[in-house]
Motif scaffolding. Sequence first.
Motif, PDB file in Angstrom:
ATOM      1  N   VAL A   1      24.849  30.521  49.816  1.00 41.63           N
ATOM      2  CA  VAL A   1      24.894  31.925  49.416  1.00 41.63           C
ATOM      3  C   VAL A   1      24.763  32.843  50.618  1.00 41.63           C
ATOM      4  N   VAL A   2      23.826  32.545  51.506  1.00 44.29           N
ATOM      5  CA  VAL A   2      23.551  33.416  52.651  1.00 44.29           C
ATOM      6  C   VAL A   2      24.715  33.426  53.623  1.00 44.29           C
ATOM      7  N   LYS A   3      25.258  32.232  53.923  1.00 42.93           N
ATOM      8  CA  LYS A   3      26.424  32.083  54.806  1.00 42.93           C
ATOM      9  C   LYS A   3      26.243  32.857  56.112  1.00 42.93           C
ATOM     10  N   GLY A   4      25.142  32.588  56.782  1.00 43.40           N
ATOM     11  CA  GLY A   4      24.876  33.266  58.036  1.00 43.40           C
ATOM     12  C   GLY A   4      23.858  32.498  58.853  1.00 43.40           C
ATOM     13  N   ASP A   5      23.276  33.207  59.804  1.00 43.00           N
ATOM     14  CA  ASP A   5      22.347  32.558  60.712  1.00 43.00           C
ATOM     15  C   ASP A   5      20.901  32.964  60.447  1.00 43.00           C
ATOM     16  N   LEU A   6      20.573  33.363  59.224  1.00 43.16           N
ATOM     17  CA  LEU A   6      19.206  33.739  58.889  1.00 43.16           C
ATOM     18  C   LEU A   6      18.290  32.523  59.012  1.00 43.16           C
ATOM     19  N   PRO A   7      17.306  32.547  59.899  1.00 46.34           N
ATOM     20  CA  PRO A   7      16.425  31.383  60.044  1.00 46.34           C
ATOM     21  C   PRO A   7      15.505  31.234  58.839  1.00 46.34           C
ATOM     22  N   ILE A   8      15.315  29.999  58.417  1.00 44.35           N
ATOM     23  CA  ILE A   8      14.438  29.691  57.292  1.00 44.35           C
ATOM     24  C   ILE A   8      13.206  28.967  57.807  1.00 44.35           C
ATOM     25  N   PHE A   9      12.047  29.448  57.412  1.00 42.03           N
ATOM     26  CA  PHE A   9      10.776  28.796  57.686  1.00 42.03           C
ATOM     27  C   PHE A   9      10.060  28.599  56.362  1.00 42.03           C
TER      28      PHE A   9
ATOM     29  N   LEU B   1      17.293  37.032  46.130  1.00 46.22           N
ATOM     30  CA  LEU B   1      16.783  37.742  47.301  1.00 46.22           C
ATOM     31  C   LEU B   1      17.820  38.696  47.876  1.00 46.22           C
ATOM     32  N   GLY B   2      19.088  38.323  47.829  1.00 51.04           N
ATOM     33  CA  GLY B   2      20.133  39.124  48.441  1.00 51.04           C
ATOM     34  C   GLY B   2      20.109  39.023  49.955  1.00 51.04           C
ATOM     35  N   ARG B   3      20.987  39.776  50.605  1.00 53.78           N
ATOM     36  CA  ARG B   3      21.084  39.739  52.074  1.00 53.78           C
ATOM     37  C   ARG B   3      21.364  41.143  52.588  1.00 53.78           C
TER      38      ARG B   3
ATOM     39  N   PRO C   1      21.736  43.568  56.472  1.00 55.00           N
ATOM     40  CA  PRO C   1      22.027  43.405  57.906  1.00 55.00           C
ATOM     41  C   PRO C   1      20.778  43.259  58.776  1.00 55.00           C
ATOM     42  N   GLN C   2      19.667  43.887  58.388  1.00 52.31           N
ATOM     43  CA  GLN C   2      18.467  43.862  59.229  1.00 52.31           C
ATOM     44  C   GLN C   2      17.518  42.721  58.908  1.00 52.31           C
ATOM     45  N   ASP C   3      17.936  41.767  58.074  1.00 49.46           N
ATOM     46  CA  ASP C   3      17.073  40.630  57.742  1.00 49.46           C
ATOM     47  C   ASP C   3      16.798  39.794  58.987  1.00 49.46           C
ATOM     48  N   ARG C   4      15.523  39.405  59.148  1.00 49.12           N
ATOM     49  CA  ARG C   4      15.120  38.645  60.337  1.00 49.12           C
ATOM     50  C   ARG C   4      14.758  37.195  60.025  1.00 49.12           C
ATOM     51  N   LEU C   5      14.171  36.955  58.858  1.00 51.97           N
ATOM     52  CA  LEU C   5      13.812  35.574  58.513  1.00 51.97           C
ATOM     53  C   LEU C   5      13.546  35.461  57.029  1.00 51.97           C
ATOM     54  N   LEU C   6      13.667  34.238  56.534  1.00 52.79           N
ATOM     55  CA  LEU C   6      13.311  33.899  55.166  1.00 52.79           C
ATOM     56  C   LEU C   6      12.153  32.913  55.209  1.00 52.79           C
TER      57      LEU C   6
ATOM     58  N   LEU D   1      17.378  22.894  66.783  1.00 56.81           N
ATOM     59  CA  LEU D   1      18.740  22.804  67.321  1.00 56.81           C
ATOM     60  C   LEU D   1      19.693  23.653  66.479  1.00 56.81           C
ATOM     61  N   ASP D   2      19.289  24.915  66.234  1.00 56.12           N
ATOM     62  CA  ASP D   2      20.119  25.917  65.574  1.00 56.12           C
ATOM     63  C   ASP D   2      20.421  25.626  64.109  1.00 56.12           C
ATOM     64  N   LYS D   3      19.638  24.758  63.485  1.00 56.11           N
ATOM     65  CA  LYS D   3      19.819  24.474  62.068  1.00 56.11           C
ATOM     66  C   LYS D   3      18.455  24.346  61.406  1.00 56.11           C
ATOM     67  N   SER D   4      18.240  25.091  60.315  1.00 59.14           N
ATOM     68  CA  SER D   4      16.972  24.978  59.604  1.00 59.14           C
ATOM     69  C   SER D   4      16.903  23.625  58.918  1.00 59.14           C
ATOM     70  N   ARG D   5      15.776  22.934  59.106  1.00 65.06           N
ATOM     71  CA  ARG D   5      15.632  21.567  58.606  1.00 65.06           C
ATOM     72  C   ARG D   5      14.232  21.370  58.040  1.00 65.06           C
TER      73      ARG D   5
END
Length: 412
Positions: A160-168, A119-121, A123-128, A389-393
């Motif tokens: 790989v992402v090493k950031g705060d991209l939220p995962i749903f 998928l890559g990463r 700067p303007q990515d909002r969610l996965l 709580l700030d972590k995708s689970r």
Amino acid sequence: MKIGIGYENLSNARVSGRRVAEEARQSGSIDRPDLVLAFCSGGLSPTDFFEGLQSVFGRSVPIIGGSAVGIITHHTLCYTGHPAGALAIQSDEIRCRTAAAERVNEDEKDAGRRLALRLGRAPQDRLLLFFYDSIKQAATRQSPPVLNASTPLIEGVFEVVKGDLPIFGAGLVGEYAMQSSAQFCGVSVGSGMVAGAVLSGGLRLYHRIMHGCTPLDGIYHRVTKAAGPCIYEIDGHPIVPMIDGLYGDRNWRKKTPVDLLTVGIHHGEKYSGVEEGHYVNRLIVGASPEGEGICLFEPDVEEGTEIQFMLRDADKMVASARRNSTELLEEIRTDGNQARFGFYIDCAGRTAGYSNTLTEEAAEVQQAFTRHGCPLFGFYSGVEVAPLLDKSRGLDWTGVLIVIAEENRDGG
């Protein structure tokens, strides 16, 4: 942004796919969809349904999704027969990248890494968004199913992402018997896969998590023997006889998943009260074959973990869906932004038919979106994934409501 939604309930999968796609295109006046989210029940051939979608959308349009127990739209809620549906998105403001990774059932963490690399990463990515095969090993008469775990899958992505991209996303199942699951992977269909889409650009993301579980007695227990997704002892005592005592008999052992009772992990301050956003609840898939332990949907309850027994409260579940969906849409309006569509990932155990309730909690979400004149699409899943709580689970017995809004161009 244009949003189109289609729904059908036909036994002919190819015709169903074609009609779903035609309705989605017509309802949204869509001529070139940028992304399609699509799901169909396990009673349909996923390949035939997918080909029906492609016959209308075209073979180059990315379609992700797969198996589902049922479908939810702003006017339909169904998990019987052969429900199927799709949401088509067309936008000049939102950009989308899709990818898939195979062999989830061999190594979830590695599959997560490979998905993120493909998928890559930006700067303007909002969610996965990702959807993965829940079934590692199907249920039998003698044993509950063995499921792929969301926790290592998410860990692999973030390596790989090493950031705060939220995962749903969700773990997909096609029926309550948990026998099969298929994934739509952009331009192909597979199993044992994880398919993902990254959305970026001019959008605002809002979400809420709702469950409605309450502690059985408020007592914390410590897991003293566990392996993988199974718990064998708590507080130094075998867990199965303890649960026998809670139910008053052994009939619960025959259920997959088990009725009423869940295992809760409290991520807030101990004894600070019951707040939905601080609990992760794990459904009990069933008792192990010899009755020596219980099997959970996820293998993240390790020895030393403190747990609470939780009750799935139907009234609080419905109230939670009503309150959270209404408050979320009001929050968007207060921010001065415009909700463009809602996407509801709902645990299949929350249906009225499965929970033996008189009210469909998803109907509360439907009503909120109808009042606000906003399109809604969703499906019934096995496992739900969202930030808590700030972590995708990975979550169980949960409704995850996502709303995509257009940003206020005045800076609000």
